[in-house]
Design a protein around this motif. Sequence first.
Motif, mmCIF file in Angstrom:
data_model
loop_
_atom_site.group_PDB
_atom_site.id
_atom_site.type_symbol
_atom_site.label_atom_id
_atom_site.label_comp_id
_atom_site.label_asym_id
_atom_site.label_seq_id
_atom_site.Cartn_x
_atom_site.Cartn_y
_atom_site.Cartn_z
ATOM 1 N N ARG A 146 -10.111 18.420 -8.039
ATOM 2 C CA ARG A 146 -9.007 17.944 -7.200
ATOM 3 C C ARG A 146 -9.327 18.087 -5.707
ATOM 4 N NH1 ARG A 146 -4.417 17.055 -10.227
ATOM 5 N NH2 ARG A 146 -3.297 16.723 -8.275
ATOM 6 N N THR A 147 -10.587 18.348 -5.390
ATOM 7 C CA THR A 147 -10.955 18.620 -3.998
ATOM 8 C C THR A 147 -12.045 17.663 -3.533
ATOM 9 O OG1 THR A 147 -10.475 20.961 -4.405
ATOM 10 C CG2 THR A 147 -11.600 20.397 -2.354
ATOM 11 N N VAL A 148 -11.814 17.044 -2.383
ATOM 12 C CA VAL A 148 -12.782 16.116 -1.791
ATOM 13 C C VAL A 148 -13.609 16.863 -0.749
ATOM 14 C CG1 VAL A 148 -13.085 14.021 -0.418
ATOM 15 C CG2 VAL A 148 -11.252 14.149 -2.136
ATOM 16 N N SER A 149 -14.927 16.767 -0.865
ATOM 17 C CA SER A 149 -15.824 17.331 0.139
ATOM 18 C C SER A 149 -16.852 16.270 0.510
ATOM 19 C CB SER A 149 -16.522 18.583 -0.403
ATOM 20 O OG SER A 149 -17.339 18.253 -1.516
ATOM 21 N N GLY A 150 -17.467 16.456 1.667
ATOM 22 C CA GLY A 150 -18.523 15.538 2.085
ATOM 23 C C GLY A 150 -18.059 14.123 2.361
ATOM 24 N N ALA A 151 -16.799 13.930 2.758
ATOM 25 C CA ALA A 151 -16.294 12.566 2.991
ATOM 26 C C ALA A 151 -17.127 11.828 4.022
ATOM 27 C CB ALA A 151 -14.829 12.630 3.441
ATOM 28 N N LYS A 152 -17.594 12.547 5.029
ATOM 29 C CA LYS A 152 -18.396 11.914 6.075
ATOM 30 C C LYS A 152 -19.701 11.346 5.517
ATOM 31 C CE LYS A 152 -20.774 13.365 10.296
ATOM 32 N NZ LYS A 152 -20.897 14.520 11.210
ATOM 33 N N SER A 153 -20.328 12.086 4.589
ATOM 34 C CA SER A 153 -21.561 11.578 3.980
ATOM 35 C C SER A 153 -21.295 10.341 3.135
ATOM 36 C CB SER A 153 -22.204 12.671 3.123
ATOM 37 O OG SER A 153 -22.655 13.747 3.915
ATOM 38 N N TRP A 154 -20.139 10.290 2.505
ATOM 39 C CA TRP A 154 -19.800 9.111 1.699
ATOM 40 C C TRP A 154 -19.605 7.871 2.567
ATOM 41 C CZ3 TRP A 154 -20.056 8.661 -3.474
ATOM 42 C CH2 TRP A 154 -20.108 9.826 -4.238
ATOM 43 N N LEU A 155 -19.202 8.055 3.835
ATOM 44 C CA LEU A 155 -18.961 6.896 4.704
ATOM 45 C C LEU A 155 -20.213 6.043 4.897
ATOM 46 C CD1 LEU A 155 -16.672 8.244 7.578
ATOM 47 C CD2 LEU A 155 -16.042 6.691 5.727
ATOM 48 N N CYS A 156 -21.388 6.651 4.781
ATOM 49 C CA CYS A 156 -22.615 5.883 5.004
ATOM 50 C C CYS A 156 -23.340 5.585 3.704
ATOM 51 C CB CYS A 156 -23.539 6.634 5.968
ATOM 52 S SG CYS A 156 -24.069 8.229 5.363
ATOM 53 N N HIS A 157 -22.679 5.786 2.565
ATOM 54 C CA HIS A 157 -23.294 5.532 1.254
ATOM 55 C C HIS A 157 -23.000 4.084 0.857
ATOM 56 C CE1 HIS A 157 -24.873 5.890 -2.620
ATOM 57 N NE2 HIS A 157 -24.006 6.694 -3.199
ATOM 58 N N SER A 158 -23.934 3.192 1.166
ATOM 59 C CA SER A 158 -23.674 1.763 1.018
ATOM 60 C C SER A 158 -23.653 1.284 -0.426
ATOM 61 C CB SER A 158 -24.723 0.959 1.807
ATOM 62 O OG SER A 158 -26.020 1.217 1.318
ATOM 63 N N ARG A 159 -23.944 2.152 -1.383
ATOM 64 C CA ARG A 159 -23.938 1.735 -2.783
ATOM 65 C C ARG A 159 -22.557 1.873 -3.428
ATOM 66 N NH1 ARG A 159 -27.477 -1.666 -3.976
ATOM 67 N NH2 ARG A 159 -27.191 -1.143 -6.186
ATOM 68 N N VAL A 160 -21.574 2.298 -2.664
ATOM 69 C CA VAL A 160 -20.207 2.381 -3.186
ATOM 70 C C VAL A 160 -19.274 1.694 -2.204
ATOM 71 C CG1 VAL A 160 -20.649 4.547 -4.413
ATOM 72 C CG2 VAL A 160 -19.734 4.614 -2.086
ATOM 73 N N ASP A 161 -18.094 1.331 -2.686
ATOM 74 C CA ASP A 161 -17.068 0.737 -1.827
ATOM 75 C C ASP A 161 -16.277 1.881 -1.206
ATOM 76 O OD1 ASP A 161 -14.940 -0.500 -0.641
ATOM 77 O OD2 ASP A 161 -14.609 -1.927 -2.267
ATOM 78 N N ARG A 162 -16.463 2.093 0.077
ATOM 79 C CA ARG A 162 -15.885 3.252 0.744
ATOM 80 C C ARG A 162 -14.417 3.086 1.084
ATOM 81 N NH1 ARG A 162 -20.913 2.295 4.107
ATOM 82 N NH2 ARG A 162 -20.756 0.511 2.721
ATOM 83 N N ARG A 163 -13.859 1.910 0.771
ATOM 84 C CA ARG A 163 -12.423 1.734 0.948
ATOM 85 C C ARG A 163 -11.674 1.880 -0.377
ATOM 86 N NH1 ARG A 163 -14.005 -2.871 4.415
ATOM 87 N NH2 ARG A 163 -13.834 -2.223 6.602
ATOM 88 N N GLN A 164 -12.391 2.127 -1.446
ATOM 89 C CA GLN A 164 -11.765 2.281 -2.756
ATOM 90 C C GLN A 164 -11.587 3.764 -3.110
ATOM 91 O OE1 GLN A 164 -10.490 -0.167 -4.829
ATOM 92 N NE2 GLN A 164 -10.830 -1.348 -2.941
ATOM 93 N N PRO A 165 -10.566 4.099 -3.915
ATOM 94 C CA PRO A 165 -10.327 5.503 -4.286
ATOM 95 C C PRO A 165 -11.358 5.995 -5.293
ATOM 96 C CG PRO A 165 -8.728 4.066 -5.368
ATOM 97 C CD PRO A 165 -9.509 3.193 -4.434
ATOM 98 N N ILE A 166 -12.403 6.648 -4.812
ATOM 99 C CA ILE A 166 -13.497 7.119 -5.677
ATOM 100 C C ILE A 166 -13.694 8.628 -5.600
ATOM 101 C CG2 ILE A 166 -14.728 4.918 -5.564
ATOM 102 C CD1 ILE A 166 -16.534 6.176 -3.419
ATOM 103 N N LEU A 167 -12.922 9.316 -4.742
ATOM 104 C CA LEU A 167 -13.106 10.753 -4.544
ATOM 105 C C LEU A 167 -11.870 11.522 -4.987
ATOM 106 C CD1 LEU A 167 -14.765 10.707 -0.992
ATOM 107 C CD2 LEU A 167 -15.902 10.725 -3.226
#
Length: 598
Positions: free
Chosen positions: A93-114
Motif C-alpha cells: 500500500r506504499t508508493v516509493s521511487g515515484a521520481k524514478s518511475w517518471l523517466c521509465h518510458s516502458r510504462v504509461d506514467r499517467r496510469q495508476p500502476i503504483l
Amino acid sequence: MSAKYVIGVDLGTTNSVLAYVPIDAEEPQPEVLKIAQLVAPGTVEEKASLASYVYLSSDDEAADGALALPWDRAPKCVVGEYARRQAADVPQRTVSGAKSWLCHSRVDRRQPILPWNAPADVAKISPVQASRRILEHLIAAWQHAFPDAPFARQRVVLTVPASFDAAARELTREAALESGFPPDFLLLEEPQAALYAWLADTGAKWRKVLRVEDQVLVCDVGGGTTDLTLVGVAEESGELTLRRLAVGNHLLVGGDNMDLALAHMAARLFAEKGTSLDAWQSVSLWHACRQAKEALLADDGPAEFPITILGRGSKLIGGTISVKVNREEVAAALLEGFFPLCEVSERPAKRRASGFREIGLPYETDTAVTRHLAAFLQSHGPQEGRPARPTQLLLNGGVFRAPRLRQRILEVLRSWFPDDPQPRMLAGKQDLDHAVAKGAAYYAWAKEHGGVRIRGGTARAYYVGVETSGPTVPGIPRPLRALCVVPIGMEEGSAVDVPSEEVGLIVGEPVQFRFFGSSIRKNDRPGDVLDRWSPDELEETDSLEACLPAEEGSEGEYVPVRFHAKVTELGMLELWCNSLNSDKKWKLEFSVRDADED
C-alpha cells in the motif's frame, strides 16, 4: 500581491526538501523549511525533509482521525515519515521511487500502476499523481508556516536530474502545475543546484578557490539515481564564468540499489536461520535495510544493527523476525559493489543483474558507480582515448554521508589522474541532504539580483525520426533517419526553424514521430541528418505526436510542414510543426503510453 520569497524545491527519490530566501535579502542564506508530517498515527512532527513515500491509507484509517494533519483532518493518503515506515510493514500500500518511475518510458506514467504489482484490491495511483501528492504536501506545509505568502505567488525553482530527458521533465512540470506551482516556475538540474549551494556557502571567495580551466565534477548519488555533471571555469571580460560542459546518462543506481544489496545479505542470513521470505517480505526487507545502511555507515555507527520485518505463517502472524548485520561486512560489500577500484578505460558491464527485478524499475545491470564515472569521462574527453580531466570534485547526495565512500571516489579519481594537478575535493561543509534545495533557492535569488550563473543551455541534442520515402518492401520497415532539431547547449528563450526537406502530416488522425536524445553528439546542428548511429550515441525516449484537425483538408491527405524548435525561458522544450501552405502550426506532444500497448 508581489513575491516575498524565492523558493527552491528538491523533489527527491527518497527525501524532498524545501528551502527559501527573502526575495529582498542582500546576502542570500537559504533556510530549510521544517515540514510538518505524520510520524505515527496521531503524532505530527516537523522535520527538515519530507520522505518521498506515499501511503495509500484505507477508508477506516482516514475516518478515525489518526492520520490527521494540521491542514487536513482526513487525508486520502499520507506522505512523509509515517509513509516511509509503512513501506517496510505494508509495502503493498506504499508508493516509493515515484521520481524514478517518471523517466521509465516502458510504462504509461499517467496510469495508476503504483504500488507496482500491488494486489487488485489496492487503489493504485500513477507516478505523476504520486509526485503531485508529494509536492502538494510541501505546498501545504509552506502555507501552514507562511499563511501571508501564498506559494503560488512566490518565485519557485523545482529541481530535476540533469539526466532527465525532455519527456520526464514535461511530466515533472505537469505534476508541479497540478499541485499548485506558479505557472512561471523554473526547472533547474540537481547537480547545478548542488554547485549553487556551494557558491552560496563560499560567497565571493569562490573566485579564489576556482581557477581558469578548472573542471568541476559534480557527482550526485541520491536514493534512486546517479547524476554526473562537468562544469568548466573560464574567463570573460576579466571575470570568472561557469559553464556546464557535459551531463551523464540517466543512471538508475543509487542508495536504493545499496539497500537491495544489503537486503540480499540479510536474506541469506534469514535463510541460514531456516526462514524463507515470500515476495512481499522481500520488498519489506528492502525498505527495512535502508535504515540499517544509514546507521551502519554513519561516523559513529554501531558494530551491528538489527533488521526486523513482519513474519508470515500461522505461528508468526502479528510477530516479527530479525537478523543482525555487521558494520564492516556491510561497508566492504557496498564499497566493492558500488565504488570498486577500476581503470579509467573500463566500461560498465552489460550482463543482466539477478534478484529483486520484480520491483519493476530498470535498474542498471552494473552497479559500479566508478565504472559509470569512467565511461562518462571517456565520453566527454577532448578526443578519443583521452578522458575529460576534472580538477575539482563536489559530492552530493545522502550516500556520501559515509566518509569511506567520499574517500573512495577521490582515491579512484587520483588513481586515474596521478599527475599534478590532482583532483581535489572542493572545500566547505556541503549539506548533503539539503544542498539541492538550498542551491535552487540561491539560483532563484541570483536570477532576481544578477548573481553568478552557470551557463549551459540544453543538456542534450534532440532528434526526430523521419522515415525515408520510397517503395515499401513487405516485412521490412522503411529506413529511419534522425533529424537534429535541438543542439546541445541551446539557450533558454531561443528558437530555431529547423532546415530540412518538407515532412508530410496526415490530416484527421494522430501522427507519431520517434524521438531521440544524445548527451555526447556536441557538433550536430539543427537540420543535420543521421543515416546511422550506435545505441551509445542516441537514446530513444517517448515518441512525439500531433493531430491535424480534419478541416485542414480531406481525410488521409498530407499537409507539408517543417519543424520549429523552442526552448522556453522556463527551460522546457517545445517542438512545433509549421505548415508550408498557411500560417497554421501544431505543437508536438509527448506520448507516454506503455510502449507495449496497441
